[in-house]
Design a protein around this motif. Sequence first.
Motif, PDB file in Angstrom:
ATOM      1  N   MET A  65       3.898  -1.380  -8.456  1.00  0.00           N
ATOM      2  CA  MET A  65       3.755  -2.288  -7.324  1.00  0.00           C
ATOM      3  C   MET A  65       2.854  -1.679  -6.253  1.00  0.00           C
ATOM      4  O   MET A  65       2.026  -2.375  -5.637  1.00  0.00           O
ATOM      5  N   ALA A  66       2.984  -0.379  -6.037  1.00  0.00           N
ATOM      6  CA  ALA A  66       2.139   0.291  -5.050  1.00  0.00           C
ATOM      7  C   ALA A  66       0.668   0.179  -5.440  1.00  0.00           C
ATOM      8  O   ALA A  66      -0.204   0.033  -4.565  1.00  0.00           O
ATOM      9  N   GLY A  67       0.381   0.240  -6.742  1.00  0.00           N
ATOM     10  CA  GLY A  67      -0.992   0.079  -7.196  1.00  0.00           C
ATOM     11  C   GLY A  67      -1.541  -1.302  -6.878  1.00  0.00           C
ATOM     12  O   GLY A  67      -2.718  -1.451  -6.524  1.00  0.00           O
ATOM     13  N   LEU A  68      -0.696  -2.328  -6.990  1.00  0.00           N
ATOM     14  CA  LEU A  68      -1.123  -3.680  -6.646  1.00  0.00           C
ATOM     15  C   LEU A  68      -1.410  -3.821  -5.157  1.00  0.00           C
ATOM     16  O   LEU A  68      -2.296  -4.591  -4.759  1.00  0.00           O
ATOM     17  N   LEU A  69      -0.651  -3.100  -4.346  1.00  0.00           N
ATOM     18  CA  LEU A  69      -0.718  -3.280  -2.899  1.00  0.00           C
ATOM     19  C   LEU A  69      -1.554  -2.226  -2.190  1.00  0.00           C
ATOM     20  O   LEU A  69      -1.697  -2.269  -0.969  1.00  0.00           O
ATOM     21  N   GLY A  70      -2.087  -1.274  -2.930  1.00  0.00           N
ATOM     22  CA  GLY A  70      -2.874  -0.237  -2.289  1.00  0.00           C
ATOM     23  C   GLY A  70      -2.044   0.683  -1.421  1.00  0.00           C
ATOM     24  O   GLY A  70      -2.447   1.049  -0.312  1.00  0.00           O
ATOM     25  N   VAL A  71      -0.860   1.056  -1.912  1.00  0.00           N
ATOM     26  CA  VAL A  71       0.043   1.948  -1.177  1.00  0.00           C
ATOM     27  C   VAL A  71       0.060   3.301  -1.869  1.00  0.00           C
ATOM     28  O   VAL A  71       0.221   3.396  -3.094  1.00  0.00           O
ATOM     29  N   GLU A  72      -0.084   4.357  -1.100  1.00  0.00           N
ATOM     30  CA  GLU A  72       0.035   5.712  -1.618  1.00  0.00           C
ATOM     31  C   GLU A  72       1.474   6.191  -1.427  1.00  0.00           C
ATOM     32  O   GLU A  72       1.960   6.269  -0.301  1.00  0.00           O
ATOM     33  N   ILE A  73       2.158   6.495  -2.538  1.00  0.00           N
ATOM     34  CA  ILE A  73       3.556   6.917  -2.480  1.00  0.00           C
ATOM     35  C   ILE A  73       3.664   8.421  -2.672  1.00  0.00           C
ATOM     36  O   ILE A  73       3.079   8.983  -3.606  1.00  0.00           O
ATOM     37  N   THR A  74       4.431   9.059  -1.812  1.00  0.00           N
ATOM     38  CA  THR A  74       4.863  10.440  -2.032  1.00  0.00           C
ATOM     39  C   THR A  74       6.337  10.391  -2.401  1.00  0.00           C
ATOM     40  O   THR A  74       7.142   9.839  -1.652  1.00  0.00           O
ATOM     41  N   TRP A  75       6.677  10.955  -3.553  1.00  0.00           N
ATOM     42  CA  TRP A  75       8.046  10.858  -4.063  1.00  0.00           C
ATOM     43  C   TRP A  75       8.815  12.143  -3.776  1.00  0.00           C
ATOM     44  O   TRP A  75       8.323  13.241  -4.034  1.00  0.00           O
TER      45      TRP A  75
END
Length: 358
Positions: A65-75
């Motif tokens: 989903m982050a790829g669709l929305l252009g979100v960079e996630i740090t886990w």
Amino acid sequence: MSTLNRRNFLKNSLVLSSGFALANYLPFIEYRRAHAQDQPLKAAMSSAGLAGTWNAQGEEAARWMAGLLGVEITWFDGEFDAQAQRAKFDQLVTQEWDFVAVQPGAIGTLIEPIQTLTESGVPVIDMDTLIAPLQDLQSLGVLAFIAPDNVFMAESVVQRLIDKMEGAGKIAHIGGQPGHTGAQARGQGFFNLVNKYPDIEVVDDQPADWDVTRAADLTESVLNRHPDLKAIFADNDDMALAARQIVENAGLGDQVLVGGVDAMPPAVEAVRDGRLVATARNSANRIHSWAVLAGAWAATVGLEQARAEMPFYILADGPAIFADIDSNPDLADEPWKLRNYGLSAADGILWSESQYLF
């Protein structure tokens, strides 16, 4: 989509109280894709422990989903250690984030860092299990709580075990982490049902902390003490499959029934093959991807607008999946009267999980 400004986006986007419908969010997804470079979003996400298959699937769905929305996630991996997760949250609150989504390993351990985040205006989404007591969650400033009905899932599976036991015999419960409210609810669902049957004896009820080795050890121990055991209910599929392997190793595969929760692909396959009696879907895909969608939306339109438009509680529902198929020959010409049309739901569920849809 260059004409889709914030005002038009707000007019064209809807939040449904029953959950998220991606079709209603397509304008937002396109908006984010068009503006990902000039309006980048950074998110921190954490789950109880990536060693669990449910959590690992959830991370995959969140990143999709982050790829669709252009979100960079740090886990931030909780490592199935509530104190380790807390230490990581004490670190992440010193950094800047557009939103944070978390599945806490235990209730109460993250309250202070979550309060720091919400007081600074960061949207926080609670996934699957409670950060704080429910009555305190909104006052803590949490934007949304996305979770399954854990009691329903447990009751669905335990009822099928009881039916197969014909309402009598010995059963054991392998729990998750005691501080995890999802595990507490699954334990509640277990006892809601077994307490209704006077001929059922609960011979063991211990937490395995989501650890498959501990679940296997507990299974071996209870079989040694109760070789006439009839069933085991485990709070998640990983532990259920570990228990099932010990049961088979003991040559008791035809005697001891096993059920779990989460409907992870290996468990769905085990249900289809008759190794597990049942599982119930706790959709890691829905919970984690919806959390990203909610967080990105709130970061885009503003937290005040998000609170006004978004429901606080969003149910990520899912069915129970059973080994047996409703194949009443008297209804062969009227299959719509049969459960699941007289077909196995397993392959469809496996497909929808692989597409991050369910």
